[in-house]
Design a protein around this motif. Structure first.
Motif, mmCIF file in Angstrom:
data_model
loop_
_atom_site.group_PDB
_atom_site.id
_atom_site.type_symbol
_atom_site.label_atom_id
_atom_site.label_comp_id
_atom_site.label_asym_id
_atom_site.label_seq_id
_atom_site.Cartn_x
_atom_site.Cartn_y
_atom_site.Cartn_z
ATOM 1 N N SER A 12 0.808 -1.221 0.000
ATOM 2 C CA SER A 12 0.000 0.000 0.000
ATOM 3 C C SER A 12 0.841 1.272 0.000
ATOM 4 O O SER A 12 0.305 2.370 -0.108
ATOM 5 N N HIS A 13 2.174 1.110 0.097
ATOM 6 C CA HIS A 13 3.048 2.284 0.110
ATOM 7 C C HIS A 13 4.274 1.989 -0.741
ATOM 8 O O HIS A 13 4.932 0.962 -0.576
ATOM 9 N N ASN A 14 4.579 2.900 -1.652
ATOM 10 C CA ASN A 14 5.599 2.603 -2.669
ATOM 11 C C ASN A 14 6.906 3.367 -2.496
ATOM 12 O O ASN A 14 7.666 3.533 -3.453
ATOM 13 N N HIS A 15 7.200 3.817 -1.279
ATOM 14 C CA HIS A 15 8.461 4.524 -1.049
ATOM 15 C C HIS A 15 9.546 3.614 -0.475
ATOM 16 O O HIS A 15 10.496 4.100 0.132
ATOM 17 N N GLY A 16 9.391 2.340 -0.639
ATOM 18 C CA GLY A 16 10.423 1.435 -0.143
ATOM 19 C C GLY A 16 10.171 1.003 1.285
ATOM 20 O O GLY A 16 9.031 0.887 1.737
ATOM 21 N N LEU A 17 11.246 0.790 2.019
ATOM 22 C CA LEU A 17 11.154 0.225 3.360
ATOM 23 C C LEU A 17 10.603 1.222 4.372
ATOM 24 O O LEU A 17 10.873 2.423 4.304
ATOM 25 N N LEU A 18 9.831 0.683 5.307
ATOM 26 C CA LEU A 18 9.348 1.447 6.456
ATOM 27 C C LEU A 18 10.185 1.036 7.660
ATOM 28 O O LEU A 18 10.424 -0.146 7.883
ATOM 29 N N LYS A 19 10.605 2.009 8.440
ATOM 30 C CA LYS A 19 11.460 1.730 9.592
ATOM 31 C C LYS A 19 10.666 1.833 10.896
ATOM 32 O O LYS A 19 9.830 2.721 11.056
ATOM 33 N N GLN A 44 7.489 3.806 9.928
ATOM 34 C CA GLN A 44 7.442 5.132 9.335
ATOM 35 C C GLN A 44 8.263 5.175 8.054
ATOM 36 O O GLN A 44 9.316 4.541 7.953
ATOM 37 N N CYS A 45 7.750 5.946 7.107
ATOM 38 C CA CYS A 45 8.472 6.197 5.866
ATOM 39 C C CYS A 45 9.428 7.360 6.078
ATOM 40 O O CYS A 45 9.069 8.370 6.681
ATOM 41 N N LEU A 46 10.645 7.239 5.574
ATOM 42 C CA LEU A 46 11.636 8.304 5.722
ATOM 43 C C LEU A 46 11.513 9.360 4.626
ATOM 44 O O LEU A 46 12.180 10.395 4.671
ATOM 45 N N LYS A 47 10.630 9.104 3.640
ATOM 46 C CA LYS A 47 10.485 10.037 2.522
ATOM 47 C C LYS A 47 9.198 10.850 2.586
ATOM 48 O O LYS A 47 9.059 11.842 1.882
ATOM 49 N N CYS A 48 8.251 10.411 3.407
ATOM 50 C CA CYS A 48 6.987 11.134 3.533
ATOM 51 C C CYS A 48 6.438 10.909 4.940
ATOM 52 O O CYS A 48 7.105 10.337 5.797
ATOM 53 N N ASP A 49 5.198 11.322 5.153
ATOM 54 C CA ASP A 49 4.620 11.279 6.504
ATOM 55 C C ASP A 49 3.809 10.002 6.737
ATOM 56 O O ASP A 49 2.946 9.977 7.604
ATOM 57 N N PHE A 50 4.080 8.951 5.994
ATOM 58 C CA PHE A 50 3.328 7.705 6.153
ATOM 59 C C PHE A 50 3.730 6.997 7.449
ATOM 60 O O PHE A 50 4.912 6.821 7.742
ATOM 61 N N HIS A 51 2.727 6.599 8.249
ATOM 62 C CA HIS A 51 2.928 5.852 9.486
ATOM 63 C C HIS A 51 2.032 4.618 9.466
ATOM 64 O O HIS A 51 0.943 4.644 8.884
ATOM 65 N N LEU A 52 2.471 3.578 10.123
ATOM 66 C CA LEU A 52 1.696 2.345 10.172
ATOM 67 C C LEU A 52 1.852 1.691 11.541
ATOM 68 O O LEU A 52 2.971 1.454 11.998
#
Length: 203
Positions: A12-19, A44-52
């Motif tokens: 659901s998120h295409n910015h790569g790995l979430l940390k 969290q995505c390091l490129k945008c404000d996406f959180h999970l």
């Protein structure tokens, strides 16, 4: 204790790995779509404000929840259907778990599906998670709810106590406290706009 990977990727998120790291501010979870004020570790995505939420990681495998005797499977979203979480009574907006218990469909926010079965309050009293109780909630006093209100509750393990904490009320109390705290901080930063105002405190 459940272990979590330090990095994951989700479709659901295409910015790569979430940390996995501590949240620095309230966020809208990209999975369940719920606003989260509890600043625990999340992905969290390091490129945008996406959180999970950790609990909202998509899962291919069902798991058994003994509290309601049910095998739960992960669902990416309600697909236009209006459904409510069994644990909190709140509408499901994003990902959720679904299962069949005694012929009845059950729906749970991922964070509710993975609530701890035991907690301890500030006084050291052991509380057990229960689906139903006739006890009085110390937060809402069982007032102001609609007739079809439903919520799981944390109830003292040992007899002699007739109180509980609704799961929905505990979550709502934290949200109200945090919003009041933020408003109070803004008033201190930008100056009062009227009365002094005090923030409530959750104990």
């Amino acid at each position: 204790m459940e272990l979590h990977h330090k990095e994951i990727s989700v479709n659901s998120h295409n910015h790569g790995l979430l940390k996995l790291k501590l949240a620095q501010k309230p966020y809208n979870c990209g999975g369940c779509k719920e606003l989260e004020y509890d600043l625990q570790a999340c992905y969290q995505c390091l490129k945008c404000d996406f959180h999970l939420h950790k609990e909202c990681i998509p899962s291919l495998y069902p798991f058994y929840l003994g509290l309601i005797s049910c095998d739960l499977t992960f669902q990416p979203g309600p697909r236009g259907n209006i459904i409510a979480c069994d644990a909190r009574g709140k509408h499901v907006k994003g990902s959720f778990y679904q299962g069949l218990s005694h012929g009845e469909l059950r729906y749970l926010h991922p964070c509710c599906a993975k609530l701890p079965f035991k907690r301890t309050d500030n006084g050291g009293v052991v509380l057990d998670l229960m689906e139903k109780t006739s006890s009085i909630c110390l937060i809402c006093a069982n007032q102001g709810h609609s007739r079809d209100f439903k919520s799981w509750a944390y109830v003292p393990r040992y007899g002699g106590s007739n109180y509980c904490y609704h799961v929905s009320c505990v979550k709502g109390k934290v949200e109200t406290w945090k919003m009041t705290e933020e408003d109070s901080n803004q008033r201190r930063s930008y100056g009062p706009s009227g009365g002094s105002g005090t923030s409530s405190e959750l104990r």
